[in-house]
Design an enzyme around this catalytic site. Structure first.
Site, short mmCIF file in Angstrom:
data_model
loop_
_atom_site.label_atom_id
_atom_site.label_comp_id
_atom_site.label_asym_id
_atom_site.label_seq_id
_atom_site.Cartn_x
_atom_site.Cartn_y
_atom_site.Cartn_z
N ARG A 265 0.68 -1.20 0.11
CA ARG A 265 0.05 0.08 0.10
C ARG A 265 0.75 1.21 -0.05
O ARG A 265 0.39 2.02 -0.53
CB ARG A 265 -1.06 -0.05 1.15
CG ARG A 265 -1.99 1.03 1.33
CD ARG A 265 -2.82 1.04 2.51
NE ARG A 265 -3.19 0.10 3.21
CZ ARG A 265 -4.22 -0.86 2.82
NH1 ARG A 265 -4.77 -0.82 1.73
NH2 ARG A 265 -4.67 -1.79 3.78
N TYR A 266 2.02 1.35 0.59
CA TYR A 266 2.97 2.19 0.84
C TYR A 266 4.17 2.04 -0.08
O TYR A 266 4.34 0.88 -0.45
CB TYR A 266 3.48 2.52 2.11
CG TYR A 266 2.28 2.71 3.31
CD1 TYR A 266 1.73 3.99 3.37
CD2 TYR A 266 1.92 1.96 4.10
CE1 TYR A 266 0.69 4.35 4.34
CE2 TYR A 266 0.87 1.95 5.16
CZ TYR A 266 0.29 3.07 5.02
OH TYR A 266 -0.42 3.59 6.19
N ARG B 19 7.36 0.01 1.57
CA ARG B 19 7.10 -0.90 2.73
C ARG B 19 6.02 -1.91 2.28
O ARG B 19 5.13 -1.55 1.80
CB ARG B 19 7.08 -0.66 4.07
CG ARG B 19 6.23 0.40 4.44
CD ARG B 19 6.30 1.24 5.75
NE ARG B 19 5.59 2.01 6.09
CZ ARG B 19 5.03 3.10 5.55
NH1 ARG B 19 5.78 3.50 4.37
NH2 ARG B 19 4.30 4.15 6.08
N CYS C 176 -3.45 -17.99 14.66
CA CYS C 176 -3.00 -17.05 15.82
C CYS C 176 -3.20 -18.13 16.85
O CYS C 176 -3.84 -19.12 17.06
CB CYS C 176 -4.11 -15.92 16.03
SG CYS C 176 -4.19 -14.86 14.63
N CYS D 204 -8.61 -12.93 18.71
CA CYS D 204 -9.22 -12.04 19.49
C CYS D 204 -10.74 -11.48 18.95
O CYS D 204 -10.94 -11.55 17.61
CB CYS D 204 -8.37 -10.65 19.12
SG CYS D 204 -6.67 -10.94 19.39
N CYS E 224 -10.83 -8.77 16.16
CA CYS E 224 -9.76 -8.69 15.09
C CYS E 224 -10.31 -8.12 13.60
O CYS E 224 -11.28 -8.47 13.41
CB CYS E 224 -9.31 -10.13 14.95
SG CYS E 224 -8.18 -10.39 13.68
N ARG F 88 -8.97 -8.78 11.02
CA ARG F 88 -8.62 -9.58 9.71
C ARG F 88 -9.34 -10.76 9.94
O ARG F 88 -9.10 -11.70 9.76
CB ARG F 88 -7.38 -9.67 9.59
CG ARG F 88 -6.65 -8.67 9.02
CD ARG F 88 -5.48 -8.79 8.24
NE ARG F 88 -4.46 -7.86 8.16
CZ ARG F 88 -3.33 -7.64 8.78
NH1 ARG F 88 -2.83 -8.29 9.69
NH2 ARG F 88 -2.96 -6.42 8.67
N ASP G 235 -11.86 -0.81 13.04
CA ASP G 235 -12.17 -0.72 11.63
C ASP G 235 -13.67 -1.06 11.69
O ASP G 235 -14.17 -1.79 12.07
CB ASP G 235 -11.43 -1.81 10.95
CG ASP G 235 -9.69 -1.32 10.82
OD1 ASP G 235 -9.56 -0.08 10.50
OD2 ASP G 235 -8.88 -2.10 10.91
N ASP H 106 -7.28 3.54 10.28
CA ASP H 106 -6.79 2.91 8.78
C ASP H 106 -7.99 3.16 7.80
O ASP H 106 -8.98 2.67 7.76
CB ASP H 106 -6.62 1.55 9.16
CG ASP H 106 -5.48 1.25 8.19
OD1 ASP H 106 -5.10 1.42 7.48
OD2 ASP H 106 -4.90 -0.03 8.76
N LYS I 241 -2.79 4.58 7.03
CA LYS I 241 -3.21 5.06 8.03
C LYS I 241 -3.30 6.45 8.16
O LYS I 241 -2.39 7.19 7.82
CB LYS I 241 -2.20 4.37 9.25
CG LYS I 241 -2.24 3.04 9.27
CD LYS I 241 -1.32 2.47 10.14
CE LYS I 241 -1.10 1.13 10.28
NZ LYS I 241 -0.41 0.31 8.92
#
Ligand SMILES: *Cc1c(COP(=O)(O)O)cnc(C)c1O
Ligand code: SF4
Length: 367
Positions: free
Chosen positions: A113-114, A117, A126, A130, A133, A135, A294, A331, A338
């Site tokens: 996206r950037y 990076r 995981c 969570c 989460c 995602r 999000d 985000d 972000k």
């Protein structure tokens, strides 16, 4: 160190097993039947959890379960790991992939996206799922880790894009994978000359601190510069176990940051945030980002107004060390990246002067 709340189910577990991350993974709570041994659940709560599990999965490490205060129905630990019926509510603006990560993915596993990076999602697994989460479209529903062919393609993408100086390994949680698997990826990344920094995002220091072994750290320190970001959301997560995990990471020469999510009823007030942030700094963990929740599906009950986050920052900046204050970010839905959201400090700025407000609200002029 021994466990916290005594839970009958694990009364006879040896300290050796308890401190073994693989034992912790094998003994995760994934079904209502097991959860009943840990928490007093009413019939209707059991039914609700069962309904949720039809849509999203659950996994709670025994260690994290011992942090639950069963006397507190609003326990911030419980809220992060025990499914709630609210997860099944769908709000109109919510999406499975609100950040369009799939759209920004040139090859499977890579989100670019950037300019300089990439995010490299190496596994969907995981140690704990969570409830908040972002995602969960992947981690909450299926198991997946990049295979040999996928890895080759992702590494080839990074190798052929000289602008990529920073690779962020995430998922899922990279640290559920064995050391040898991680080393296979990290050593190949390190062999790419333009990859300057390798970052790893992991929640294991918080939910599976025994994963931070000498073996893992000995492997990582061969590939410096490595940076790690972890994910503490509440001061109750800072325990002798998690403190030790953080200390070991930092002692291995790895700068350690923290990314929190602003969560309704868990950490959406100044006092809880202040306690968390000061404890983190004391543990040599640098608060990095505080995320606005999000618009992902099934996490609406955790979402606060954006103003809550701005007000929290306003009451932190200037009052506690600058090291302790994270950047509050949204985000941007759709994939804008972000965006930092700050309290307003500049009242007016022109060629002559800047009129500004300090942390207490007093007005000053810079000529
Ligand atoms: C968050 C994120 C990064 C890293 O951003 P930093 O601000 O450098 O920490 C990189 N790529 C994607 C897609 C991200 O979401
Ligand atoms: S550890 Fe991270 S990726 Fe995994 S469920 Fe929690 S928030 Fe999601």
């Amino acid at each position: 160190m021994r466990k916290y709340t005594e839970i009958n189910l694990w009364k006879n577990v040896s300290p050796r097993d308890w401190n073994d991350w693989k034992w912790q993974l094998r003994n995760r709570i994934t079904a209502v039947e097991q959860l009943k041994h840990v928490l007093d659940l009413s019939e209707s709560e059991q039914k609700d959890v069962g309904l949720c599990l039809k849509r999203f999965r659950m996994a709670i490490t025994p260690y994290y379960a011992t942090l639950i205060d069963s006397a507190n129905p609003h326990c911030p630990i419980k809220a992060q790991c025990v499914p709630s019926i609210n997860e099944l509510i769908q709000k109109p603006d919510e999406k499975a992939d609100p950040l369009n990560e799939d759209l920004f993915s040139p090859v499977p596993g890579i989100v670019h996206r950037y300019p300089d990076r990439v995010l490299f999602l190496i596994t969907y697994k995981c140690s704990m799922y969570c409830r908040h989460c972002t995602r969960r479209r992947m981690v909450g529903e299926e198991d997946f880790s990049v295979d040999k062919a996928g890895l080759d393609r992702a590494l080839e993408y990074i190798r052929s894009n000289k602008s990529i100086r920073d690779v962020l390994l995430s998922g899922g949680d990279p640290f559920v994978m064995p050391d040898s698997y991680l080393e296979g990826i990290i050593s190949r990344l390190r062999a790419i000359p333009h990859v300057e920094v390798i970052r790893i995002g992991t929640r294991t220091p918080v939910v599976l601190p025994m994963r931070i072994t000498d073996g893992l750290l000995g492997m990582l320190r061969k590939y410096h510069p490595i940076w790690i970001n972890t994910h503490f959301n509440h001061p109750d997560e800072i325990t002798p176990y998690s403190l030790q995990a953080c200390q070991k990471i930092v002692d291995a020469g790895i700068p350690l940051g923290n990314q929190s999510v602003l969560l309704k009823g868990i950490n959406d007030n100044v006092d809880v945030q202040k306690e968390l942030l000061l404890k983190l700094v004391k543990a040599r963990v640098r608060p990095y980002y505080l995320y606005q929740c999000d618009p992902s599906q099934g996490i609406g009950h955790f979402r606060t107004p954006v103003k809550t986050g701005v007000d929290i920052i306003k009451h932190l900046r200037g009052y506690i060390s600058g090291y302790a204050v994270p950047t509050f970010v949204i985000d941007a839905p759709g994939g804008g990246g972000k965006v930092p959201i700050n309290p307003e400090y500049v009242i007016n700025m022109d060629d002559e002067k800047v009129v500004m407000r300090n942390y207490k609200g007093d007005i000053y002029v810079y000529p």
